[in-house]
Write an enzyme that holds these catalytic residues in place. Structure first.
Site, PDB file in Angstrom:
ATOM      1  N   PHE A   1       6.538  73.667  10.310  1.00 51.84           N
ATOM      2  CA  PHE A   1       7.338  72.503   9.881  1.00 51.84           C
ATOM      3  C   PHE A   1       6.539  71.563   8.977  1.00 51.84           C
ATOM      4  CE2 PHE A   1       5.364  68.887  12.008  1.00 51.84           C
ATOM      5  CZ  PHE A   1       4.442  69.549  12.803  1.00 51.84           C
TER       6      PHE A   1
ATOM      7  N   THR B   1       8.511  82.359  14.064  1.00 51.45           N
ATOM      8  CA  THR B   1       8.274  80.942  13.731  1.00 51.45           C
ATOM      9  C   THR B   1       9.245  80.057  14.502  1.00 51.45           C
ATOM     10  OG1 THR B   1       9.781  81.142  11.859  1.00 51.45           O
ATOM     11  CG2 THR B   1       7.412  81.343  11.375  1.00 51.45           C
TER      12      THR B   1
ATOM     13  N   HIS C   1       1.683  76.213  15.435  1.00 52.20           N
ATOM     14  CA  HIS C   1       2.996  75.543  15.344  1.00 52.20           C
ATOM     15  C   HIS C   1       3.009  74.603  14.137  1.00 52.20           C
ATOM     16  CE1 HIS C   1       6.764  74.435  17.811  1.00 52.20           C
ATOM     17  NE2 HIS C   1       6.979  74.208  16.531  1.00 52.20           N
TER      18      HIS C   1
ATOM     19  N   ILE D   1      17.439  78.450   8.969  1.00 57.55           N
ATOM     20  CA  ILE D   1      16.145  79.025   8.554  1.00 57.55           C
ATOM     21  C   ILE D   1      16.295  80.523   8.260  1.00 57.55           C
ATOM     22  CG2 ILE D   1      13.752  79.462   9.287  1.00 57.55           C
ATOM     23  CD1 ILE D   1      14.039  76.840  11.009  1.00 57.55           C
TER      24      ILE D   1
ATOM     25  N   GLU E   1       2.294  77.283  24.595  1.00 53.18           N
ATOM     26  CA  GLU E   1       1.217  77.041  23.627  1.00 53.18           C
ATOM     27  C   GLU E   1       0.475  75.724  23.899  1.00 53.18           C
ATOM     28  OE1 GLU E   1       3.615  77.294  20.111  1.00 53.18           O
ATOM     29  OE2 GLU E   1       4.316  75.229  20.260  1.00 53.18           O
TER      30      GLU E   1
ATOM     31  N   ARG F   1      10.350  79.954  18.554  1.00 51.83           N
ATOM     32  CA  ARG F   1       9.749  79.434  19.789  1.00 51.83           C
ATOM     33  C   ARG F   1       9.011  80.570  20.488  1.00 51.83           C
ATOM     34  NH1 ARG F   1      10.154  75.332  17.790  1.00 51.83           N
ATOM     35  NH2 ARG F   1      11.177  73.423  18.471  1.00 51.83           N
TER      36      ARG F   1
HETATM   37  P1  NAI Z   1      20.130  77.048  13.618  1.00 53.61           P
HETATM   38  O1  NAI Z   1      20.781  76.412  14.790  1.00 53.61           O
HETATM   39  O2  NAI Z   1      20.613  76.699  12.258  1.00 53.61           O
HETATM   40  O3  NAI Z   1      20.239  78.648  13.772  1.00 53.61           O
HETATM   41  C1  NAI Z   1      20.043  79.313  14.961  1.00 53.61           C
HETATM   42  C2  NAI Z   1      20.827  80.615  14.924  1.00 53.61           C
HETATM   43  O4  NAI Z   1      20.578  81.311  16.150  1.00 53.61           O
HETATM   44  C3  NAI Z   1      22.341  80.399  14.831  1.00 53.61           C
HETATM   45  O5  NAI Z   1      22.894  81.197  13.802  1.00 53.61           O
HETATM   46  C4  NAI Z   1      22.854  80.824  16.192  1.00 53.61           C
HETATM   47  O6  NAI Z   1      24.158  81.402  16.152  1.00 53.61           O
HETATM   48  C5  NAI Z   1      21.815  81.849  16.588  1.00 53.61           C
HETATM   49  N1  NAI Z   1      21.799  82.099  18.037  1.00 53.61           N
HETATM   50  C6  NAI Z   1      22.023  81.213  19.052  1.00 53.61           C
HETATM   51  N2  NAI Z   1      21.962  81.826  20.239  1.00 53.61           N
HETATM   52  C7  NAI Z   1      21.684  83.133  19.977  1.00 53.61           C
HETATM   53  C8  NAI Z   1      21.497  84.272  20.800  1.00 53.61           C
HETATM   54  N3  NAI Z   1      21.614  84.186  22.132  1.00 53.61           N
HETATM   55  N4  NAI Z   1      21.220  85.457  20.202  1.00 53.61           N
HETATM   56  C9  NAI Z   1      21.137  85.538  18.858  1.00 53.61           C
HETATM   57  N5  NAI Z   1      21.327  84.490  18.012  1.00 53.61           N
HETATM   58  C10 NAI Z   1      21.588  83.306  18.573  1.00 53.61           C
HETATM   59  O7  NAI Z   1      18.579  76.776  13.774  1.00 53.61           O
HETATM   60  P2  NAI Z   1      17.463  76.803  12.623  1.00 53.61           P
HETATM   61  O8  NAI Z   1      17.411  75.497  11.935  1.00 53.61           O
HETATM   62  O9  NAI Z   1      17.629  78.025  11.798  1.00 53.61           O
HETATM   63  O10 NAI Z   1      16.140  76.890  13.520  1.00 53.61           O
HETATM   64  C11 NAI Z   1      15.899  77.994  14.362  1.00 53.61           C
HETATM   65  C12 NAI Z   1      14.775  77.664  15.329  1.00 53.61           C
HETATM   66  O11 NAI Z   1      13.570  77.527  14.620  1.00 53.61           O
HETATM   67  C13 NAI Z   1      14.929  76.304  16.044  1.00 53.61           C
HETATM   68  O12 NAI Z   1      15.775  76.398  17.181  1.00 53.61           O
HETATM   69  C14 NAI Z   1      13.518  75.964  16.424  1.00 53.61           C
HETATM   70  O13 NAI Z   1      13.258  76.433  17.726  1.00 53.61           O
HETATM   71  C15 NAI Z   1      12.691  76.745  15.404  1.00 53.61           C
HETATM   72  N6  NAI Z   1      11.923  75.859  14.526  1.00 53.61           N
HETATM   73  C16 NAI Z   1      10.554  76.025  14.474  1.00 53.61           C
HETATM   74  C17 NAI Z   1       9.780  75.215  13.680  1.00 53.61           C
HETATM   75  C18 NAI Z   1       8.295  75.387  13.574  1.00 53.61           C
HETATM   76  O14 NAI Z   1       7.588  74.482  13.118  1.00 53.61           O
HETATM   77  N7  NAI Z   1       7.742  76.521  13.967  1.00 53.61           N
HETATM   78  C19 NAI Z   1      10.396  74.129  12.897  1.00 53.61           C
HETATM   79  C20 NAI Z   1      11.836  74.089  12.969  1.00 53.61           C
HETATM   80  C21 NAI Z   1      12.547  74.921  13.777  1.00 53.61           C
END
Ligand code: NAI
Length: 338
Positions: free
Chosen positions: A304, A231, A301, A153, A262, A233
């Protein structure tokens, strides 16, 4: 493994039921649009398939002695007690990439909503006053966007922000140097990102390491007048710090699709009836202050929730379950990838 696996879907909206059934022939399928709880959970399901707002607790996992797999219809998996699943050798399979553009587009909508004062502008016109005074916004062109988490994202938001001619910096615990080169942004430290960004957008998973990533100490390091977007958590931001940030004008605004705890907002009965250590009265009060603040935009929320993303979520979840049934576990988040 039984021949006909029993799959219990929870939180599936009525309009999706027929589609799910049509794709799951050969399985015994129960579909409910209710939230799962320790009292209503199916105790003979082989697979639990749940949407993101449905917590799968240790008790739920242990109560279902048939349970062999959990399929979450989301990318994030912090609503599932991963330790309990692991302890019981139950894979938890997610949908890794359904919404990189979907969620990034929502983040951009929050950014534009705040920087162009969209909501007060619309409200004013609807109330019959056609007057722009007091509604001056700011350009994105030339501003610095700080992206925290450059996964699916975050990377998509970087691409979109390049189109707006923004300068882009990023922080990630696991920097992706190839991506940095390809998309033309620069990795920096978290503190430098906070100090230099005009807009900060959070895109990391919620993990012990990222809980209250933005907190009472480091919110003071944010450039005065920056915008904070979340967007990912809710618990990535300490709500007390966020209230301070908004009330002190350290932040010009906050665009949030998620809030800590939430699930308790507008669910006051649950707060009143819970035992002491589960009570989140303070967080709920802080959330209401954040929601009511004139410089915040809060969506429920919903990032998505596009037609295309929902289709992808269902298709990948069904593929996860079918693959598991054939003996091949895919997208299992209990297996560490890093
Ligand atoms: P992703 O796994 O592709 O990317 C997450 C990034 O965070 C990775 O590059 C990872 O290296 C980095 N990361 C992990 N631990 C870290 C730390 N301690 N400090 C800094 N960076 C760190 O995940 P994606 O697909 O980009 O999604 C991100 C988040 O978005 C999901 O985990 C989910 O919680 C949230 N999300 C929210 C939605 C909504 O409807 N609001 C829908 C989909 C996802």
């Amino acid at each position: 493994m039984p021949k006909k696996l029993k799959i219990a879907f929870y939180g599936v909206w009525p309009e999706m039921k027929d589609y799910v059934r049509s794709k799951m022939s050969g399985f015994s399928v129960a579909i409910s649009n209710e939230k799962i709880s320790e009292t209503n959970v199916s105790t003979d399901a082989d697979v639990l398939a749940v949407f993101v707002e449905i917590p799968v607790t240790k008790k739920i996992i242990e109560k279902n002695t048939h349970l062999k797999m959990i399929a979450t219809m989301s990318t994030g998996f912090d609503h599932i007690d991963l330790a309990a699943a692991k302890a019981n050798k139950i894979p938890v399979c997610n949908v890794p990439t359904y919404g990189e553009n979907t969620v990034a587009e929502h983040a951009m909508a929050l950014i534009l909503g705040l920087t162009r004062k969209l909501f007060p502008s619309v409200k004013r016109v609807k109330e019959g006053l056609y007057d722009f005074h007091g509604l001056r916004g700011v350009d994105l062109k030339g501003k610095t966007l700080g992206v925290i988490g450059t996964g699916h994202i975050g990377a998509h938001l970087i691409k979109m922000a390049s189109g707006f001619e923004m300068n882009i910096i990023a922080y990630d615990a696991f920097p992706n140097k190839d991506l940095e080169k390809k998309l033309g942004f620069k990795y920096t430290t978290l503190n430098k990102l906070l100090a230099q960004s005009d807009i900060i957008s959070l895109h990391t998973p919620l993990l012990p390491a990222t809980h209250h990533l933005i907190n009472k100490e480091n919110i003071k390091k944010i450039k005065k007048g920056a915008y904070l977007i979340n967007t990912a958590r809710g618990a990535l931001i300490d709500p007390e710090a966020l209230v301070w940030g908004l009330q002190s004008n350290q932040l010009a605004g906050a665009g949030l699709d998620v809030l800590e705890d939430e699930n308790l907002i507008q669910n006051y009965e649950q707060i009143i009836s819970c035992s002491n250590d589960e009570c989140k009265i303070k967080t709920t009060l802080l959330n209401n202050i954040i929601i009511d603040h004139p410089n915040s935009i809060v969506t429920p929320h919903n990032a998505f929730n596009s037609a295309e993303a929902i289709q992808r979520i269902l298709d990948v979840t069904i593929e996860n379950i079918k693959s598991f049934a054939k003996g091949k576990v895919i997208n299992d988040v209990t297996v560490s990838k890093k």
